[in-house]
Write a protein that holds these residues in place. Structure first.
Motif, PDB file in Angstrom:
ATOM      1  N   LYS A  34       0.843  -1.185   0.000  1.00  0.00           N
ATOM      2  CA  LYS A  34       0.000   0.000   0.000  1.00  0.00           C
ATOM      3  C   LYS A  34       0.883   1.241   0.000  1.00  0.00           C
ATOM      4  O   LYS A  34       1.890   1.292   0.707  1.00  0.00           O
ATOM      5  CB  LYS A  34      -0.871   0.026   1.256  1.00  0.00           C
ATOM      6  N   GLU A  74      -9.997   3.349   5.862  1.00  0.00           N
ATOM      7  CA  GLU A  74     -10.322   3.431   4.441  1.00  0.00           C
ATOM      8  C   GLU A  74     -11.821   3.575   4.258  1.00  0.00           C
ATOM      9  O   GLU A  74     -12.596   2.843   4.870  1.00  0.00           O
ATOM     10  CB  GLU A  74      -9.818   2.202   3.709  1.00  0.00           C
ATOM     11  N   GLU A  81     -11.616   5.787  -3.422  1.00  0.00           N
ATOM     12  CA  GLU A  81     -11.151   5.383  -2.095  1.00  0.00           C
ATOM     13  C   GLU A  81     -10.350   6.502  -1.441  1.00  0.00           C
ATOM     14  O   GLU A  81      -9.503   7.125  -2.080  1.00  0.00           O
ATOM     15  CB  GLU A  81     -10.298   4.123  -2.193  1.00  0.00           C
ATOM     16  N   LEU A  83      -8.630   7.847   2.648  1.00  0.00           N
ATOM     17  CA  LEU A  83      -8.268   7.523   4.018  1.00  0.00           C
ATOM     18  C   LEU A  83      -8.700   8.681   4.902  1.00  0.00           C
ATOM     19  O   LEU A  83      -8.512   9.845   4.529  1.00  0.00           O
ATOM     20  CB  LEU A  83      -6.751   7.365   4.159  1.00  0.00           C
TER      21      LEU A  83
END
Length: 95
Positions: A34, A74, A81, A83
């Motif tokens: 990630k 998330e 997407e 955070l």
């Protein structure tokens, strides 16, 4: 943007990492880690001091930041997407 973070929270969009190493080896998607870099999309008003006033956050919209690999929560908003994390989870701002 449809999400406005509260207090000292920040909304971040992960930046894509390189899929090729310096030696030219291509990393497949299933082995890629990630990304730990992102761009700040929205910031909250700040955190509340003991006297009740708000202290502004250090990061601002558009900053490129570095954060922990497992930091934040998330969320998916309108197919994108993001955070959401506290400003304390951000390690630094990229210059």
């Amino acid at each position: 943007m449809q999400v406005k973070p509260l207090q000292d929270r920040v909304v971040i969009k992960r930046l894509d990492e390189e899929t090729k190493t310096a030696g030219g080896i291509i990393i497949p998607d299933n082995h890629a880690e990630k990304p730990v870099q992102g761009e700040v999309v929205e910031v909250g008003p700040g955190y509340r001091n003991q006297d009740g006033s708000f202290a502004a956050l250090t990061v601002k919209k558009g900053d490129k930041v570095i954060f922990g690999k497992y930091a934040g929560t998330e969320v998916k908003v309108a197919g994108q997407e993001y955070l959401i994390m506290k400003e304390d989870d951000i390690f630094g701002i990229l210059q």
